[in-house]
Design a protein around this motif. Sequence first.
Motif, PDB file in Angstrom:
ATOM      1  N   PHE A   1       0.848  -1.189   0.000  1.00 42.06           N
ATOM      2  CA  PHE A   1       0.000   0.000   0.000  1.00 42.06           C
ATOM      3  C   PHE A   1       0.886   1.242   0.000  1.00 42.06           C
ATOM      4  CE2 PHE A   1      -2.115   3.388   2.317  1.00 42.06           C
ATOM      5  CZ  PHE A   1      -3.351   3.439   1.698  1.00 42.06           C
ATOM      6  N   PRO A   2       0.564   2.282  -0.739  1.00 39.57           N
ATOM      7  CA  PRO A   2      -0.663   2.535  -1.497  1.00 39.57           C
ATOM      8  C   PRO A   2      -0.582   2.109  -2.962  1.00 39.57           C
ATOM      9  CG  PRO A   2       0.621   4.535  -1.382  1.00 39.57           C
ATOM     10  CD  PRO A   2       1.409   3.500  -0.642  1.00 39.57           C
ATOM     11  N   ASP A   3       0.436   1.340  -3.323  1.00 40.14           N
ATOM     12  CA  ASP A   3       0.650   0.957  -4.717  1.00 40.14           C
ATOM     13  C   ASP A   3       0.238  -0.483  -5.002  1.00 40.14           C
ATOM     14  OD1 ASP A   3       1.915   3.484  -5.397  1.00 40.14           O
ATOM     15  OD2 ASP A   3       3.641   2.788  -4.244  1.00 40.14           O
ATOM     16  N   ASN A   4      -0.677  -1.022  -4.167  1.00 40.47           N
ATOM     17  CA  ASN A   4      -0.999  -2.439  -4.303  1.00 40.47           C
ATOM     18  C   ASN A   4      -2.055  -2.740  -5.367  1.00 40.47           C
ATOM     19  OD1 ASN A   4      -3.273  -1.497  -3.001  1.00 40.47           O
ATOM     20  ND2 ASN A   4      -3.085  -2.817  -1.204  1.00 40.47           N
ATOM     21  N   ASP A   5      -2.242  -1.795  -6.305  1.00 41.16           N
ATOM     22  CA  ASP A   5      -3.092  -2.048  -7.471  1.00 41.16           C
ATOM     23  C   ASP A   5      -2.269  -2.365  -8.707  1.00 41.16           C
ATOM     24  OD1 ASP A   5      -1.939   0.436  -7.835  1.00 41.16           O
ATOM     25  OD2 ASP A   5      -3.746   1.354  -8.703  1.00 41.16           O
ATOM     26  N   THR A   6      -0.957  -2.513  -8.522  1.00 39.85           N
ATOM     27  CA  THR A   6      -0.028  -2.594  -9.649  1.00 39.85           C
ATOM     28  C   THR A   6       0.823  -3.858  -9.597  1.00 39.85           C
ATOM     29  OG1 THR A   6       0.106  -0.177  -9.725  1.00 39.85           O
ATOM     30  CG2 THR A   6       1.881  -1.392 -10.821  1.00 39.85           C
ATOM     31  N   ILE A   7       1.073  -4.434 -10.755  1.00 39.11           N
ATOM     32  CA  ILE A   7       2.035  -5.523 -10.938  1.00 39.11           C
ATOM     33  C   ILE A   7       3.001  -5.103 -12.034  1.00 39.11           C
ATOM     34  CG2 ILE A   7       2.370  -7.932 -11.628  1.00 39.11           C
ATOM     35  CD1 ILE A   7       0.875  -7.855  -9.060  1.00 39.11           C
ATOM     36  N   GLN A   8       4.295  -5.317 -11.809  1.00 40.76           N
ATOM     37  CA  GLN A   8       5.263  -5.035 -12.863  1.00 40.76           C
ATOM     38  C   GLN A   8       6.027  -6.298 -13.240  1.00 40.76           C
ATOM     39  OE1 GLN A   8       7.419  -1.440 -11.350  1.00 40.76           O
ATOM     40  NE2 GLN A   8       6.462  -0.416 -13.106  1.00 40.76           N
TER      41      GLN A   8
ATOM     42  N   LEU B   1      -2.406  -9.051  -3.991  1.00 39.72           N
ATOM     43  CA  LEU B   1      -1.617  -9.474  -2.836  1.00 39.72           C
ATOM     44  C   LEU B   1      -0.635 -10.591  -3.112  1.00 39.72           C
ATOM     45  CD1 LEU B   1      -4.349  -9.468  -0.045  1.00 39.72           C
ATOM     46  CD2 LEU B   1      -2.697  -7.687  -0.573  1.00 39.72           C
ATOM     47  N   HIS B   2      -1.092 -11.654  -3.783  1.00 39.71           N
ATOM     48  CA  HIS B   2      -0.265 -12.852  -3.918  1.00 39.71           C
ATOM     49  C   HIS B   2      -0.259 -13.325  -5.362  1.00 39.71           C
ATOM     50  CE1 HIS B   2       0.423 -13.821   0.410  1.00 39.71           C
ATOM     51  NE2 HIS B   2      -0.623 -13.033   0.529  1.00 39.71           N
ATOM     52  N   MET B   3       0.840 -14.000  -5.724  1.00 39.90           N
ATOM     53  CA  MET B   3       0.983 -14.547  -7.069  1.00 39.90           C
ATOM     54  C   MET B   3       1.450 -15.996  -6.964  1.00 39.90           C
ATOM     55  SD  MET B   3       2.955 -11.326  -8.875  1.00 39.90           S
ATOM     56  CE  MET B   3       4.191 -11.202  -7.573  1.00 39.90           C
ATOM     57  N   GLU B   4       1.033 -16.808  -7.924  1.00 42.20           N
ATOM     58  CA  GLU B   4       1.483 -18.198  -7.986  1.00 42.20           C
ATOM     59  C   GLU B   4       1.557 -18.616  -9.455  1.00 42.20           C
ATOM     60  OE1 GLU B   4       1.886 -22.129  -5.658  1.00 42.20           O
ATOM     61  OE2 GLU B   4       2.519 -20.030  -5.501  1.00 42.20           O
ATOM     62  N   PHE B   5       2.735 -19.109  -9.867  1.00 40.38           N
ATOM     63  CA  PHE B   5       2.922 -19.557 -11.244  1.00 40.38           C
ATOM     64  C   PHE B   5       2.489 -21.005 -11.407  1.00 40.38           C
ATOM     65  CE2 PHE B   5       5.909 -16.016 -11.122  1.00 40.38           C
ATOM     66  CZ  PHE B   5       5.721 -15.443 -12.368  1.00 40.38           C
ATOM     67  N   ALA B   6       1.953 -21.315 -12.577  1.00 43.72           N
ATOM     68  CA  ALA B   6       1.796 -22.709 -12.947  1.00 43.72           C
ATOM     69  C   ALA B   6       3.184 -23.344 -12.964  1.00 43.72           C
ATOM     70  CB  ALA B   6       1.143 -22.818 -14.328  1.00 43.72           C
ATOM     71  N   PRO B   7       3.303 -24.636 -12.655  1.00 46.77           N
ATOM     72  CA  PRO B   7       4.627 -25.255 -12.506  1.00 46.77           C
ATOM     73  C   PRO B   7       5.541 -25.078 -13.710  1.00 46.77           C
ATOM     74  CG  PRO B   7       2.936 -26.723 -11.674  1.00 46.77           C
ATOM     75  CD  PRO B   7       2.224 -25.574 -12.309  1.00 46.77           C
ATOM     76  N   ARG B   8       4.979 -25.030 -14.917  1.00 52.41           N
ATOM     77  CA  ARG B   8       5.805 -24.833 -16.119  1.00 52.41           C
ATOM     78  C   ARG B   8       5.810 -23.396 -16.601  1.00 52.41           C
ATOM     79  NH1 ARG B   8       6.693 -29.849 -19.554  1.00 52.41           N
ATOM     80  NH2 ARG B   8       6.275 -31.590 -18.140  1.00 52.41           N
ATOM     81  N   GLY B   9       5.095 -22.521 -15.893  1.00 52.59           N
ATOM     82  CA  GLY B   9       5.247 -21.093 -16.111  1.00 52.59           C
ATOM     83  C   GLY B   9       4.380 -20.449 -17.164  1.00 52.59           C
ATOM     84  N   GLU B  10       3.416 -21.197 -17.737  1.00 54.18           N
ATOM     85  CA  GLU B  10       2.609 -20.587 -18.803  1.00 54.18           C
ATOM     86  C   GLU B  10       1.580 -19.598 -18.268  1.00 54.18           C
ATOM     87  OE1 GLU B  10       0.284 -24.269 -17.570  1.00 54.18           O
ATOM     88  OE2 GLU B  10       2.388 -23.683 -17.771  1.00 54.18           O
ATOM     89  N   GLU B  11       1.249 -19.710 -16.992  1.00 54.39           N
ATOM     90  CA  GLU B  11       0.266 -18.828 -16.372  1.00 54.39           C
ATOM     91  C   GLU B  11       0.765 -18.341 -15.026  1.00 54.39           C
ATOM     92  OE1 GLU B  11      -3.900 -20.963 -17.896  1.00 54.39           O
ATOM     93  OE2 GLU B  11      -3.281 -21.116 -15.804  1.00 54.39           O
ATOM     94  N   VAL B  12       0.222 -17.203 -14.610  1.00 61.20           N
ATOM     95  CA  VAL B  12       0.391 -16.762 -13.232  1.00 61.20           C
ATOM     96  C   VAL B  12      -0.985 -16.368 -12.711  1.00 61.20           C
ATOM     97  CG1 VAL B  12       0.956 -14.365 -13.876  1.00 61.20           C
ATOM     98  CG2 VAL B  12       1.650 -15.249 -11.644  1.00 61.20           C
ATOM     99  N   TRP B  13      -1.312 -16.853 -11.495  1.00 66.01           N
ATOM    100  CA  TRP B  13      -2.571 -16.530 -10.831  1.00 66.01           C
ATOM    101  C   TRP B  13      -2.286 -15.436  -9.804  1.00 66.01           C
ATOM    102  CZ3 TRP B  13      -6.838 -20.603 -10.018  1.00 66.01           C
ATOM    103  CH2 TRP B  13      -6.888 -21.484 -11.107  1.00 66.01           C
ATOM    104  N   ILE B  14      -3.137 -14.411  -9.773  1.00 70.10           N
ATOM    105  CA  ILE B  14      -2.942 -13.274  -8.881  1.00 70.10           C
ATOM    106  C   ILE B  14      -4.224 -13.036  -8.089  1.00 70.10           C
ATOM    107  CG2 ILE B  14      -2.304 -10.840  -8.700  1.00 70.10           C
ATOM    108  CD1 ILE B  14      -0.977 -11.082 -11.442  1.00 70.10           C
TER     109      ILE B  14
ATOM    110  N   ARG C   1       3.200 -15.263 -21.551  1.00 74.68           N
ATOM    111  CA  ARG C   1       3.833 -14.943 -22.835  1.00 74.68           C
ATOM    112  C   ARG C   1       3.263 -13.650 -23.416  1.00 74.68           C
ATOM    113  NH1 ARG C   1       4.499 -19.070 -28.029  1.00 74.68           N
ATOM    114  NH2 ARG C   1       5.840 -17.686 -29.273  1.00 74.68           N
ATOM    115  N   SER C   2       1.934 -13.569 -23.454  1.00 73.77           N
ATOM    116  CA  SER C   2       1.299 -12.364 -23.995  1.00 73.77           C
ATOM    117  C   SER C   2       1.144 -11.272 -22.950  1.00 73.77           C
ATOM    118  CB  SER C   2      -0.080 -12.722 -24.559  1.00 73.77           C
ATOM    119  OG  SER C   2      -0.972 -13.106 -23.510  1.00 73.77           O
ATOM    120  N   LEU C   3       1.255 -11.634 -21.659  1.00 70.41           N
ATOM    121  CA  LEU C   3       1.045 -10.729 -20.529  1.00 70.41           C
ATOM    122  C   LEU C   3      -0.371 -10.173 -20.505  1.00 70.41           C
ATOM    123  CD1 LEU C   3       4.468  -8.795 -20.581  1.00 70.41           C
ATOM    124  CD2 LEU C   3       3.893 -10.949 -19.463  1.00 70.41           C
ATOM    125  N   GLU C   4      -1.320 -10.969 -21.017  1.00 73.72           N
ATOM    126  CA  GLU C   4      -2.720 -10.571 -21.054  1.00 73.72           C
ATOM    127  C   GLU C   4      -3.537 -11.387 -20.059  1.00 73.72           C
ATOM    128  OE1 GLU C   4      -3.956  -8.094 -22.818  1.00 73.72           O
ATOM    129  OE2 GLU C   4      -2.051  -7.641 -23.835  1.00 73.72           O
TER     130      GLU C   4
END
Length: 392
Positions: free
Chosen positions: A311-318, A338-351, A365-368
């Motif tokens: 906080f106060p920048d907790n709306d952002t991911i870089q 608050l938290h991030m977790e990658f799929a084991p092979r890295g194709e996705e990240v859950w936030i 890959r696309s960052l979308e």
Amino acid sequence: MRFLRYLLMASAFYSAQASAECLTRGTGDMGIIIERAAGSVQVVDRSTHQALFRVEGLGDLSHASAVYSRDERYAYVFGRDGGLTKVDILCGKITHRVVQGGNSIGGAISQDGSLIAVSNYEPGGVKIFSSQDLTLVADIPATAVNSEKRAKTVGLVDAPDQRFVFSLYDTGETWVVDMTDPAKPQIQKNLNVGKLPYDGLITRDGRYYIAGLFGQDGLALLDLWHPEKGTRLILQDYGKGEQKLPVYKMPHLEGWAMAGNRAFLPGVGHHQVLVVERGDWNPVGKISVHGQPVFVMARPDGRQIWVNFAFPDNDTIQVIDTESLKVIKTLKPGKGALHMEFAPRGEEVWISIRDKDEIQVYDTRSLELIHSLPVDKPSGIFFTSRAHTTGL
């Protein structure tokens, strides 16, 4: 005989009914998400991006974490209220629960999967339990601060050779506990490691334990191949001559990043990510970022670093490119990222996006943004792949 046969048939029937309520599937693409305000967890399918169960009754999960059994079936959830809860993720239910302390801050599972260790603020110390039924195996009190208080234990991790490592915040110590013989824990105490160690991490190969220091610049490094040499300070000149900013949320070292031979660490009191060369552990760069980093995490292949902020920048991911050491994308997923977790092979990240009551899933890959999942005030995300990783 006929009555006995009836009892056996009835027993088999009810066992089948009970098991029918559980899932019959592999657990490799499953995980749990902490619902911090509700004291519950959601069991999720990572491949279909769907919730499978909601398990309630886990107490105060305001700073919760979790580890997994070696077969990935059971999650052990550590609550802030001292609760330790064993959850069967295939059945979506609690199998065992104990309240073992007054204020807890994480835990770890032993190398062989037989022991669960819990780190406590109150009473200061570590308690170790059987992973089968959560019976107490060992109680290791921390150093006394005064006649009424013991040091808070922080930075608890598992280490090779059936060891646990943790630090003592108030007294500046790091302890290594060998649980080869659970009836006789062997404790090595490293004293005067630095002022106010607030969290710790262990390298994925289990060799180096690093404690962050809140009371001074630098970090305390312990080589677990040669623990008899004690700890040494690294990065003690970091931030020299620079004014520290207010610390709104302490960085989490457990989510640190390794990419190649470089470590990426959050700078305490600075809007920077530190780049450190493994081996001599000397700094090789600083990356300016949007705010005060909390989690600095590497995609599993080490190509990217994802950073969230206090906080106060907790709306952002870089997102940082580890080759150029430049920020390549700034995302605005919403308040309470608050938290991030990658799929084991890295194709996705859950936030987890707390203030939107949702989980957002990004293609790395696309960052979308590619999926979202409704979750009540989500915080920690823990996939079952952690069962096979030292320190997670």
